[in-house]
Enzyme design. Structure first.
Site, PDB file in Angstrom:
ATOM      1  CG  HIS A 237      -1.818  -1.116   1.402  1.00 59.09           C
ATOM      2  ND1 HIS A 237      -2.909  -1.300   0.589  1.00 59.09           N
ATOM      3  CD2 HIS A 237      -1.847  -2.127   2.309  1.00 59.09           C
ATOM      4  CE1 HIS A 237      -3.578  -2.377   0.984  1.00 59.09           C
ATOM      5  NE2 HIS A 237      -2.955  -2.898   2.010  1.00 59.09           N
TER       6      HIS A 237
HETATM    7  C1  BDR Z   1      -2.992   1.320   5.085  1.00 60.95           C
HETATM    8  O1  BDR Z   1      -3.322   1.020   6.433  1.00 60.95           O
HETATM    9  C2  BDR Z   1      -2.178   0.689   7.156  1.00 60.95           C
HETATM   10  O2  BDR Z   1      -2.405  -0.435   7.947  1.00 60.95           O
HETATM   11  C3  BDR Z   1      -1.061   0.520   6.154  1.00 60.95           C
HETATM   12  O3  BDR Z   1       0.166   0.932   6.697  1.00 60.95           O
HETATM   13  C4  BDR Z   1      -1.483   1.368   5.002  1.00 60.95           C
HETATM   14  O4  BDR Z   1      -1.052   2.688   5.153  1.00 60.95           O
HETATM   15  C5  BDR Z   1      -3.656   0.292   4.179  1.00 60.95           C
HETATM   16  O5  BDR Z   1      -5.038   0.305   4.354  1.00 60.95           O
END
Ligand code: BDR
Ligand code: CA
Length: 318
Positions: free
Chosen positions: A238
């Site tokens: 992500h």
């Molecule tokens: C996002 O949520 C967090 O848990 C991760 O680091 C990322 O930024 C993904 O939904």
């Protein structure tokens, strides 16, 4: 090469850590500072994790600590995915160093002012620090070039059926960001779920040889197991996706759209409501929503960036 001045706001977090490992070796990005926020784990821990990662990569950027809780809500964290320490249980030395006392939102404003319209904010966590900065410094929007945000989803969610984690944790702050007048690039689940890394690809990266590449592999071991158990092909990168977009937008497809955040719904709090697939449009098209990524090129670029830690030549990767 004209470098892009960036400030990275994050909540490390395994994929935030991976994003910092990458950002530090992308010559197109000039990291002015890293700010930390509560999200995946408490802010004390996200700050310690940012310091540990900076030490691992010999980073020279300052780190400023930010908000310990969302603007109006109770904090929700995600230790079940990122580990109690936020780094998937991977041991990293804690550097002995003092932290600046300046708060994240004050640093954001000061640096934005110094760059006078040229600074890009890359946000990888809940938007609390940015929300506070916007509330405190009304002229901030005029001082920013754009905001590249890992957060949201035009379709679906990961923390609830409707919401992505970073937006869900602080929806009021997120909506302030979408409404602030600065162009927002929404690097949400629509694209980050396509930007995944399989176990084999993770091993290839680990085998690049440097301590940094080895840690990149290790921090994803626990979360990879969870993703595979959920039936996925691998772990979604992500936060690295947002960092790569900031430097290499051509790897992605973006569509202009209006985006707002639901802050009141019973089932839909934290949903990024976009008009992308709707006949009815918002008055303002305030965002670029990323919808697609060239996964093969994305991974090739990641391998190339991480290989720089071992001083291997980029040419070896074509
Ligand atoms: C996002 O949520 C967090 O848990 C991760 O680091 C990322 O930024 C993904 O939904
Ligand atoms: Ca994050």
């Amino acid at each position: 090469m004209k470098r892009i001045p960036v400030l990275i706001d994050c909540d490390p977090g395994v994929d935030d850590a991976a994003a910092l490992l990458l950002a530090n070796q992308i010559p197109e990005l000039d990291i002015q500072a890293v700010t930390t926020v509560a999200g995946n784990v408490e802010v004390e821990q996200t700050t310690v994790n940012a310091q540990k990662i900076r030490s691992l990569i010999n980073g020279t950027f300052p780190i400023y600590r930010g908000a310990e809780k969302p603007m109006v809500r109770t904090l929700v964290t995600a230790p079940e995915f990122h580990g109690a320490d936020g780094l998937g249980g991977v041991f990293l030395e804690m550097p002995q160093e003092s932290m600046p006392t300046e708060k994240a939102w004050d640093a954001i404003y000061r640096i934005a002012k110094a760059y006078d319209g040229e600074l890009t904010l890359i946000t990888l966590g809940p938007l609390t620090n940015i929300g506070i900065a916007l509330a405190k410094y009304r002229e901030l929007p005029a001082l920013l070039k754009r905001i590249v945000m890992m957060g949201g989803a035009a379709v679906g969610g990961n923390v609830t059926p409707a919401a992505e984690f970073n937006i869900y944790v602080d929806p009021e702050a997120a909506d302030m960001v979408f409404c602030c007048g600065v162009p927002v690039v929404m690097c949400g689940l629509d694209v980050t779920m396509q930007a995944y890394l399989t176990p084999e690809e993770t091993e290839e990266i680990g085998a690049l040889g440097s301590p940094q590449a080895r840690i990149f592999r290790e921090i994803f071991q626990d979360s990879m197991k969870k993703c595979l158990a959920w039936g996925r092909k691998g772990v979604a990168l992500h936060d690295p996706a947002a960092v790569l977009y900031a430097a290499y937008p051509d790897l992605f497809t973006a569509e202009k759209a209006g985006v707002r955040v639901e802050t009141k719904g019973m089932l839909t709090v934290g949903k990024t409501v976009t008009d992308l697939y709707s006949d009815q449009k918002f008055e303002e098209r305030n965002a670029f929503v990323l919808t697609d990524v060239d996964r093969a090129q994305f991974l090739k670029t990641i391998r190339m960036i991480l290989a720089r830690y071992g001083n291997q030549s980029d040419a070896a990767f074509g």
